[in-house]
Design an enzyme around this catalytic site. Sequence first.
Site, PDB file in Angstrom:
ATOM      1  N   GLY A  15     -29.416   4.715 -27.008  1.00 36.57           N
ATOM      2  CA  GLY A  15     -30.834   5.069 -27.040  1.00 36.57           C
ATOM      3  C   GLY A  15     -31.787   3.984 -27.507  1.00 36.57           C
ATOM      4  O   GLY A  15     -32.849   4.300 -28.060  1.00 36.57           O
ATOM      5  N   ARG A  69     -21.815  19.668 -10.564  1.00 40.42           N
ATOM      6  CA  ARG A  69     -23.111  19.031 -10.811  1.00 40.42           C
ATOM      7  C   ARG A  69     -24.261  20.032 -10.723  1.00 40.42           C
ATOM      8  O   ARG A  69     -25.247  19.921 -11.445  1.00 40.42           O
ATOM      9  CB  ARG A  69     -23.311  17.883  -9.814  1.00 40.42           C
ATOM     10  CG  ARG A  69     -24.610  17.150 -10.050  1.00 40.42           C
ATOM     11  CD  ARG A  69     -24.615  15.770  -9.449  1.00 40.42           C
ATOM     12  NE  ARG A  69     -24.789  15.816  -8.009  1.00 40.42           N
ATOM     13  CZ  ARG A  69     -24.946  14.725  -7.252  1.00 40.42           C
ATOM     14  NH1 ARG A  69     -24.949  13.529  -7.799  1.00 40.42           N
ATOM     15  NH2 ARG A  69     -25.084  14.837  -5.954  1.00 40.42           N
ATOM     16  N   ILE A  96     -25.565  10.440 -12.076  1.00 37.44           N
ATOM     17  CA  ILE A  96     -26.321  10.310 -10.824  1.00 37.44           C
ATOM     18  C   ILE A  96     -26.854  11.690 -10.453  1.00 37.44           C
ATOM     19  O   ILE A  96     -26.123  12.683 -10.489  1.00 37.44           O
ATOM     20  CB  ILE A  96     -25.430   9.718  -9.714  1.00 37.44           C
ATOM     21  CG1 ILE A  96     -25.065   8.278 -10.101  1.00 37.44           C
ATOM     22  CG2 ILE A  96     -26.152   9.742  -8.366  1.00 37.44           C
ATOM     23  CD1 ILE A  96     -24.184   7.565  -9.102  1.00 37.44           C
ATOM     24  N   HIS A 113     -33.323   0.092 -15.074  1.00 37.97           N
ATOM     25  CA  HIS A 113     -32.026  -0.441 -14.643  1.00 37.97           C
ATOM     26  C   HIS A 113     -31.911  -1.898 -15.099  1.00 37.97           C
ATOM     27  O   HIS A 113     -32.854  -2.671 -14.929  1.00 37.97           O
ATOM     28  CB  HIS A 113     -31.886  -0.338 -13.116  1.00 37.97           C
ATOM     29  CG  HIS A 113     -30.544  -0.802 -12.648  1.00 37.97           C
ATOM     30  ND1 HIS A 113     -29.409  -0.014 -12.750  1.00 37.97           N
ATOM     31  CD2 HIS A 113     -30.150  -1.987 -12.128  1.00 37.97           C
ATOM     32  CE1 HIS A 113     -28.375  -0.692 -12.290  1.00 37.97           C
ATOM     33  NE2 HIS A 113     -28.790  -1.899 -11.913  1.00 37.97           N
ATOM     34  N   GLU A 184     -36.230  -4.897 -20.775  1.00 39.95           N
ATOM     35  CA  GLU A 184     -36.228  -3.423 -20.754  1.00 39.95           C
ATOM     36  C   GLU A 184     -37.180  -2.794 -21.772  1.00 39.95           C
ATOM     37  O   GLU A 184     -37.955  -1.902 -21.438  1.00 39.95           O
ATOM     38  CB  GLU A 184     -34.809  -2.897 -21.012  1.00 39.95           C
ATOM     39  CG  GLU A 184     -33.830  -3.260 -19.929  1.00 39.95           C
ATOM     40  CD  GLU A 184     -32.476  -2.606 -20.135  1.00 39.95           C
ATOM     41  OE1 GLU A 184     -32.408  -1.390 -20.356  1.00 39.95           O
ATOM     42  OE2 GLU A 184     -31.464  -3.319 -20.084  1.00 39.95           O
TER      43      GLU A 184
HETATM   44  C1  GAR Z   1     -29.611   0.041 -20.727  1.00 47.10           C
HETATM   45  O1  GAR Z   1     -29.317  -1.312 -20.507  1.00 47.10           O
HETATM   46  C2  GAR Z   1     -30.063   0.692 -19.443  1.00 47.10           C
HETATM   47  O2  GAR Z   1     -30.860  -0.141 -18.648  1.00 47.10           O
HETATM   48  C3  GAR Z   1     -28.749   0.955 -18.773  1.00 47.10           C
HETATM   49  O3  GAR Z   1     -27.876   1.361 -19.811  1.00 47.10           O
HETATM   50  C4  GAR Z   1     -28.326   0.811 -21.053  1.00 47.10           C
HETATM   51  C5  GAR Z   1     -28.563   1.953 -22.010  1.00 47.10           C
HETATM   52  O4  GAR Z   1     -28.892   1.468 -23.285  1.00 47.10           O
HETATM   53  N1  GAR Z   1     -28.887   1.929 -17.732  1.00 47.10           N
HETATM   54  C6  GAR Z   1     -28.160   1.906 -16.615  1.00 47.10           C
HETATM   55  O5  GAR Z   1     -27.282   1.095 -16.404  1.00 47.10           O
HETATM   56  C7  GAR Z   1     -28.499   2.989 -15.607  1.00 47.10           C
HETATM   57  N2  GAR Z   1     -28.041   2.628 -14.308  1.00 47.10           N
HETATM   58  P1  GAR Z   1     -29.679   2.361 -24.350  1.00 47.10           P
HETATM   59  O6  GAR Z   1     -28.953   3.709 -24.451  1.00 47.10           O
HETATM   60  O7  GAR Z   1     -29.561   1.580 -25.623  1.00 47.10           O
HETATM   61  O8  GAR Z   1     -31.119   2.531 -23.896  1.00 47.10           O
END
Ligand code: GAR
Length: 211
Positions: A15, A69, A96, A113, A184
């Site tokens: 998170g 799902r 997904i 992403h 991000e």
């Molecule tokens: C982040 O790098 C996000 O961009 C990626 O997972 C990580 C989660 O980190 N998401 C994906 O790969 C989705 N396809 P976080 O829980 O610390 O935000």
Amino acid sequence: MLKKARIAVLVSGGGTNLQALIDACASGVIKSGEIAAVISSKEGAYALRRAEKAGIPTAAVDRRSFSGRADFEKALAACIDGAGAQLIILAGFMCILSEEFTRRYDGRIINVHPSLIPSFCGEGFYGLHVHEKALEYGVKLSGATVHFVSEECDGGPIILQKAVPVEQGDTPETLQRRIMEQAEWKILPQAVSLFCAGKLSVNGSIVTIKE
Ligand code: GAR
């Protein structure tokens, strides 16, 4: 004063992107939106603790406790609608979503992403795997993308992107961290702020940011 847009943030893990959104709401980077609920696809995800600390209502809709799902998404939609959310953010959400689900919330789901789409994206590209693949390929630039979610995995209209250099000796972990810090955690709050302020318009695959 106009009512703030209510946001549901969907998470699965640590998170840190959720934290960036919480901080952006607190600091005023996001002025026209508020996080109304944090929903995790995994029981016990640390992201839920972050939300609790910030006083945000949480729910765990554990993917593993649903056989299919459709039932999982039904429970997810009940939480989202129960929170009165106008905007749904996928912040490290590792499931997904079906075409039915993405159609239901068309134009209202945003994902972050960890690569420059259309590179290193689609099914199987998530979390650290994305950075493993980028390093294997030998790219010198990677980055992050924030985009609207469509029925095609990682294929919806792009809102913002930011490039980040790959450095010699990078491991998937060091590259992941640099992309989170430099891209991000910046472009996700920016995109949310633009959406909530009504400044994004979509025409086909093209997103325009209104002045
Ligand atoms: C982040 O790098 C996000 O961009 C990626 O997972 C990580 C989660 O980190 N998401 C994906 O790969 C989705 N396809 P976080 O829980 O610390 O935000």
